[in-house]
Design an enzyme around this catalytic site. Sequence first.
Site, PDB file in Angstrom:
ATOM      1  N   SER A  59      44.258 -26.368   5.855  1.00 33.82           N
ATOM      2  CA  SER A  59      43.921 -25.504   4.717  1.00 33.82           C
ATOM      3  C   SER A  59      44.872 -25.714   3.549  1.00 33.82           C
ATOM      4  O   SER A  59      46.086 -25.617   3.721  1.00 33.82           O
ATOM      5  CB  SER A  59      44.043 -24.026   5.126  1.00 33.82           C
ATOM      6  OG  SER A  59      43.062 -23.718   6.045  1.00 33.82           O
ATOM      7  N   HIS A 110      38.664 -26.367   2.243  1.00 31.40           N
ATOM      8  CA  HIS A 110      38.492 -27.577   3.057  1.00 31.40           C
ATOM      9  C   HIS A 110      37.366 -28.401   2.432  1.00 31.40           C
ATOM     10  O   HIS A 110      36.207 -28.042   2.573  1.00 31.40           O
ATOM     11  CB  HIS A 110      38.082 -27.198   4.488  1.00 31.40           C
ATOM     12  CG  HIS A 110      39.192 -26.654   5.314  1.00 31.40           C
ATOM     13  ND1 HIS A 110      39.960 -27.469   6.107  1.00 31.40           N
ATOM     14  CD2 HIS A 110      39.658 -25.417   5.473  1.00 31.40           C
ATOM     15  CE1 HIS A 110      40.865 -26.727   6.742  1.00 31.40           C
ATOM     16  NE2 HIS A 110      40.704 -25.476   6.375  1.00 31.40           N
ATOM     17  N   HIS A 150      36.354 -26.425  12.503  1.00 29.77           N
ATOM     18  CA  HIS A 150      37.017 -25.384  13.285  1.00 29.77           C
ATOM     19  C   HIS A 150      36.023 -24.745  14.244  1.00 29.77           C
ATOM     20  O   HIS A 150      34.856 -24.550  13.889  1.00 29.77           O
ATOM     21  CB  HIS A 150      37.546 -24.267  12.382  1.00 29.77           C
ATOM     22  CG  HIS A 150      38.506 -24.716  11.329  1.00 29.77           C
ATOM     23  ND1 HIS A 150      38.100 -25.193  10.102  1.00 29.77           N
ATOM     24  CD2 HIS A 150      39.848 -24.753  11.318  1.00 29.77           C
ATOM     25  CE1 HIS A 150      39.163 -25.494   9.379  1.00 29.77           C
ATOM     26  NE2 HIS A 150      40.244 -25.243  10.089  1.00 29.77           N
ATOM     27  N   TYR A 199      36.003 -21.676  14.871  1.00 29.71           N
ATOM     28  CA  TYR A 199      35.549 -20.377  14.325  1.00 29.71           C
ATOM     29  C   TYR A 199      34.319 -20.534  13.422  1.00 29.71           C
ATOM     30  O   TYR A 199      33.622 -19.564  13.139  1.00 29.71           O
ATOM     31  CB  TYR A 199      36.673 -19.640  13.604  1.00 29.71           C
ATOM     32  CG  TYR A 199      37.224 -20.311  12.367  1.00 29.71           C
ATOM     33  CD1 TYR A 199      38.526 -20.809  12.358  1.00 29.71           C
ATOM     34  CD2 TYR A 199      36.477 -20.442  11.208  1.00 29.71           C
ATOM     35  CE1 TYR A 199      39.053 -21.412  11.234  1.00 29.71           C
ATOM     36  CE2 TYR A 199      36.988 -21.049  10.071  1.00 29.71           C
ATOM     37  CZ  TYR A 199      38.284 -21.536  10.099  1.00 29.71           C
ATOM     38  OH  TYR A 199      38.803 -22.142   8.987  1.00 29.71           O
ATOM     39  N   GLU A 200      34.063 -21.763  12.957  1.00 32.73           N
ATOM     40  CA  GLU A 200      32.849 -21.958  12.134  1.00 32.73           C
ATOM     41  C   GLU A 200      31.601 -22.001  13.008  1.00 32.73           C
ATOM     42  O   GLU A 200      30.471 -21.963  12.493  1.00 32.73           O
ATOM     43  CB  GLU A 200      32.944 -23.276  11.367  1.00 32.73           C
ATOM     44  CG  GLU A 200      34.079 -23.373  10.359  1.00 32.73           C
ATOM     45  CD  GLU A 200      34.152 -24.752   9.733  1.00 32.73           C
ATOM     46  OE1 GLU A 200      33.293 -25.073   8.897  1.00 32.73           O
ATOM     47  OE2 GLU A 200      35.058 -25.513  10.103  1.00 32.73           O
ATOM     48  N   ALA A 225      47.879 -25.002   8.324  1.00 32.90           N
ATOM     49  CA  ALA A 225      48.566 -23.826   7.811  1.00 32.90           C
ATOM     50  C   ALA A 225      48.667 -22.866   8.984  1.00 32.90           C
ATOM     51  O   ALA A 225      47.738 -22.784   9.791  1.00 32.90           O
ATOM     52  CB  ALA A 225      47.744 -23.193   6.692  1.00 32.90           C
ATOM     53  N   MET A 231      44.490 -21.577  13.915  1.00 29.21           N
ATOM     54  CA  MET A 231      43.137 -21.619  14.449  1.00 29.21           C
ATOM     55  C   MET A 231      42.626 -23.051  14.594  1.00 29.21           C
ATOM     56  O   MET A 231      41.417 -23.294  14.506  1.00 29.21           O
ATOM     57  CB  MET A 231      42.196 -20.840  13.506  1.00 29.21           C
ATOM     58  CG  MET A 231      42.618 -19.399  13.280  1.00 29.21           C
ATOM     59  SD  MET A 231      41.501 -18.579  12.090  1.00 29.21           S
ATOM     60  CE  MET A 231      42.360 -17.020  11.857  1.00 29.21           C
ATOM     61  N   SER A 232      43.520 -23.996  14.785  1.00 28.28           N
ATOM     62  CA  SER A 232      43.079 -25.412  14.811  1.00 28.28           C
ATOM     63  C   SER A 232      44.064 -26.264  15.585  1.00 28.28           C
ATOM     64  O   SER A 232      44.903 -25.771  16.314  1.00 28.28           O
ATOM     65  CB  SER A 232      43.001 -25.908  13.356  1.00 28.28           C
ATOM     66  OG  SER A 232      44.326 -26.045  12.834  1.00 28.28           O
ATOM     67  N   ASN A 286      52.354 -17.695   5.755  1.00 25.32           N
ATOM     68  CA  ASN A 286      52.538 -16.239   5.731  1.00 25.32           C
ATOM     69  C   ASN A 286      53.170 -15.834   7.046  1.00 25.32           C
ATOM     70  O   ASN A 286      53.132 -16.596   8.013  1.00 25.32           O
ATOM     71  CB  ASN A 286      51.176 -15.539   5.576  1.00 25.32           C
ATOM     72  CG  ASN A 286      50.178 -16.047   6.598  1.00 25.32           C
ATOM     73  OD1 ASN A 286      49.753 -17.201   6.532  1.00 25.32           O
ATOM     74  ND2 ASN A 286      49.868 -15.224   7.583  1.00 25.32           N
ATOM     75  N   HIS A 303      43.237 -15.098   3.617  1.00 23.58           N
ATOM     76  CA  HIS A 303      43.102 -16.540   3.377  1.00 23.58           C
ATOM     77  C   HIS A 303      43.641 -16.938   2.006  1.00 23.58           C
ATOM     78  O   HIS A 303      44.161 -18.043   1.859  1.00 23.58           O
ATOM     79  CB  HIS A 303      41.624 -16.949   3.518  1.00 23.58           C
ATOM     80  CG  HIS A 303      41.413 -18.434   3.582  1.00 23.58           C
ATOM     81  ND1 HIS A 303      42.087 -19.251   4.460  1.00 23.58           N
ATOM     82  CD2 HIS A 303      40.605 -19.251   2.863  1.00 23.58           C
ATOM     83  CE1 HIS A 303      41.714 -20.513   4.281  1.00 23.58           C
ATOM     84  NE2 HIS A 303      40.805 -20.540   3.315  1.00 23.58           N
TER      85      HIS A 303
HETATM   86  N1  LIG Z   1      48.587 -14.592  11.183  1.00 25.20           N
HETATM   87  C1  LIG Z   1      48.037 -15.783  10.874  1.00 25.20           C
HETATM   88  N2  LIG Z   1      48.400 -16.369   9.717  1.00 25.20           N
HETATM   89  C2  LIG Z   1      47.846 -17.573   9.435  1.00 25.20           C
HETATM   90  N3  LIG Z   1      48.029 -18.381   8.360  1.00 25.20           N
HETATM   91  C3  LIG Z   1      47.272 -19.470   8.517  1.00 25.20           C
HETATM   92  N4  LIG Z   1      46.613 -19.410   9.670  1.00 25.20           N
HETATM   93  C4  LIG Z   1      45.746 -20.448  10.192  1.00 25.20           C
HETATM   94  C5  LIG Z   1      44.292 -20.064  10.024  1.00 25.20           C
HETATM   95  N5  LIG Z   1      43.794 -20.525   8.737  1.00 25.20           N
HETATM   96  C6  LIG Z   1      42.393 -20.068   8.544  1.00 25.20           C
HETATM   97  C7  LIG Z   1      42.365 -18.782   7.765  1.00 25.20           C
HETATM   98  O1  LIG Z   1      43.375 -18.759   6.763  1.00 25.20           O
HETATM   99  C8  LIG Z   1      41.616 -21.173   7.817  1.00 25.20           C
HETATM  100  O2  LIG Z   1      41.468 -22.266   8.665  1.00 25.20           O
HETATM  101  C9  LIG Z   1      46.931 -18.221  10.291  1.00 25.20           C
HETATM  102  C10 LIG Z   1      46.558 -17.576  11.482  1.00 25.20           C
HETATM  103  O3  LIG Z   1      45.744 -18.066  12.289  1.00 25.20           O
HETATM  104  N6  LIG Z   1      47.150 -16.363  11.739  1.00 25.20           N
END
Ligand SMILES: Nc1nc2ncn(CCNC(CO)CO)c2c(=O)[nH]1
Length: 285
Positions: free
Chosen positions: A33, A64, A86, A88-89, A116, A219-220, A243, A257
């Site tokens: 991301s 993406h 992903h 989740y999609e 990310a 998530m990946s 974050n 996001h």
């Molecule tokens: N707490 C938390 N913070 C995060 N920041 C990025 N991602 C990775 C997931 N990224 C998704 C949604 O931003 C897009 O692929 C996460 C996550 O899974 N959990």
Amino acid sequence: GTEENSYERAEAIARYLLERTGRRPELAVVLGSGLGGLGDSLTDRQVLPYAEIPGFPTSTVAGHQGNLIFGKAGDRDVVLMQGRFHAYEGYSVHQVTLPMRVFHLMGVRAVLLTNAAGGLNRDYAVGDVMLIRDHLNLPGLVGCNPLRGPNDERLGPRFPSTSDVYDKRMRDQLAEAFKQCNFPGATRLGVYVYQQGPCYESVAECRMLITMGADAVGMSTVPEAVVAHHAGLRVCAFSLITNMALLEWDSAEKANHEEVLQTGQLRADQLKSSVSHFLANFSLD
Ligand SMILES: Nc1nc2ncn(CCNC(CO)CO)c2c(=O)[nH]1
């Protein structure tokens, strides 16, 4: 089903790409991301939208793009996935990991996975990078393993190890690249936990994940790492900490996001220069 990342399917796509591009990449990079901008750092580029590649899935997430970018980093032939798939999609874990088998059958020898992630380890700060030394494959442990189904010995063993997925030699070279390029955030070494999403975790889940030994959550990446390792590719991976995951109940903050993409933009240039340096100089020997 397993036909979604079968040997035959992957081999047909690999043959198509080898014939259409004439390129012979030795390393593949998956951009997470907000890291899509890294695609602009290659020379001699050839961009193939996923939609133009017969049998390839297509991306649907903001931040993406869906392009396969062939090009050169220095004098090295590489291929980038600008945008990934992903679970989740709604993609099956077999579809998500198909590109790893395609790269293997094209003759790619190593893959760099980027993402990310949310920081769980309280020493971490937004804008740090975490080199992944190991993972917690939660969905894999409870039944959603990317290698579930009949095993094709042409790709790899029925019961592969996963204690040795992340290649230390490449990881050290990646750390050196971040150092050489004066990456402004800290460079951490930690455990990445994969949760399928699309929800961010609850507070209790974040606390559980820390107790389980995770330093960052996303998530990946893990399904791709497992399938790449199964096929014999060298794997290295890092997370941009976009974050901090929330550990307090009744907090006013919540993961979103936009914040993820914002940190990706904040660090885009330094990530681009660090990864470009790695790509131009990596050695697999
Ligand atoms: N707490 C938390 N913070 C995060 N920041 C990025 N991602 C990775 C997931 N990224 C998704 C949604 O931003 C897009 O692929 C996460 C996550 O899974 N959990």
